[in-house]
Design an enzyme around this catalytic site. Structure first.
Site: not given
Ligand code: HSE
Length: 396
Positions: A10, A99, A126, A130, A184, A195, A199
């Site tokens: 993606t 990350k 992260v 942004i 993810e 996740d 971050k």
């Molecule tokens: N799986 C992550 C999210 C993708 O939903 O924010 C971006 O890091």
């Protein structure tokens, strides 16, 4: 300048599309030309036009090439780490969005990059589109950062928004988030809070310039969060969001990812869908907020290509390295909590000081109340004789 892209998923396809779509302004702004000369990927599932590009499955072909800058968007940890290490050692600049790998290896790779006088940038790791890392590293560089608080995962924010506003089932909302390309590869990293934890660790390291072990970020995902608590909180004037929080008090750092109750009137509570937002508190800035898309193909590509443009413009400017471990005080700061227990209001009144809690719900689902500020340890001690169904912090 010669570029290689590792990974055609993606994000990788977004990177190639954006490099092509905006080639005119990119070349004007870097004051030079670039070509994508190599792509490393198992397949080409988005059927990108790769004519004129070497499509290889042999990573050494790129490591040993004369490529100037490599964009790593293949994900995974060990292979990505080893590959980036070799690329940096062979004098290539690297941009990554990875990350999962950074949360473990960012320190070592940043040092290797400095030794080899190449740049190692990771803006997209992260909050997707942004420019939060650039904002923190440069824009807020004159501050002592005292708090980071943000919605750092688009998938869970999308799920919580749909559950809260439209009564969608959890599974359906997750499925939609996957269809939209937010989730993810393994969505347990999203819904389990892992996740957002990575971050939070990456941002905390840059904010405090100390080594952060991501295991020091306490994590509670949204799998156990019940619709009932979302609804009770809503009635009481709160919105529940999955929050990454990193705070400093008296030189100690407390970090967590957890569902948290936010006053519905606050800006963070209004950050819906798959959007991300991050607040930084600093001694000069007071409080500042960054808001925008945290995931998605072109959104993430925006950050990656900007990183690449920065390097193609300025070359090696040095990578942030840290000195020493951060002083950690896990879950030791006093906070207000939202609690739901199976027992009745009367049982609470008999056992707890009436100044300590305020009941916000009483009924079939038990009793829900908010507390005065208390450490997690004290909260557990006070509630040890109750059947606690839910306990989540309330944001200040
Ligand atoms: N799986 C992550 C999210 C993708 O939903 O924010 C971006 O890091």
């Amino acid at each position: 300048m010669k570029l290689a892209v590792l990974g055609l998923g993606t994000v990788g396809s977004g990177v190639i599309n954006l490099l092509r779509q905006n080639k005119d302004i990119i070349e004007e702004r870097i004051n030079g030309n670039f070509d994508i000369t190599h792509v490393f990927a198992r397949d080409n599932r988005y059927n990108l036009d790769l004519s004129g590009i070497i499509h290889t499955q042999d990573i050494d072909e790129i490591i040993n090439s004369d490529v100037d800058l490599v964009i790593e968007v293949m994900g995974g940890i060990d292979f990505a780490y080893e590959t980036i290490k070799s690329l940096l050692k062979s004098g290539k600049h690297v941009v990554t969005a990875n990350k999962d790998m950074l949360a473990i290896h960012v320190e070592e790779l940043s040092r290797i990059a400095n030794e080899n006088e190449v740049q190692f940038n990771y803006e997209a790791s992260v909050a997707g589109g942004i420019p939060v890392i650039l904002g923190l590293q440069y824009g807020l560089n004159a501050n002592h950062i005292t708090r980071i608080m943000g919605i750092l995962n688009g998938t869970t924010n999308y799920i919580l928004t749909r559950m809260s506003q439209d009564d969608w089932e959890f599974d359906y909302a997750l499925n939609q988030a996957q269809e939209l390309g937010y989730a993810e590869a393994d969505p347990t990293n999203d819904i389990g809070g892992f996740d957002a934890r990575r971050k939070t660790a990456i941002l905390s390291r840059l904010a405090y310039r100390r080594e952060i072990d991501m295991e020091d970020v306490a994590v509670t995902g949204i799998e156990e969060l019940e619709l009932t608590d979302i609804q009770i909180a809503k009635e009481a004037g709160y919105t529940i969001k999955l929050i990454g929080l990193s705070e400093v008090q008296d030189g100690q750092i407390d970090m967590m990812v957890t569902p948290m109750l936010l006053d519905t009137a606050t800006q963070l509570a209004k950050v819906d869908e798959a959007m991300n937002a991050v607040y930084f508190n600093g001694d000069a800035i007071g409080e500042t907020m960054f808001y925008g898309p945290g995931a998605g193909s072109m959104e993430t590509a925006s950050a990656i290509v900007a990183d690449a443009m920065y390097i193609l413009s300025f070359g090696f400017i040095g990578n942030t390295v840290t000195e020493g471990k951060a002083p950690i005080a896990p879950q030791s700061f006093a906070r207000k909590y939202y609690v739901r227990v199976e027992e009745s209001t009367t049982s609470l009144e008999n056992a707890l000081d009436s100044n300590f809690f305020e009941v916000v719900y009483s009924g079939e689902e038990g009793t829900a109340f908010t507390t005065e500020p208390v450490t997690m340890e004290d909260a557990k001690a006070q509630l040890k004789d109750f059947n606690v169904q839910a306990i989540y912090p309330i944001a200040d």
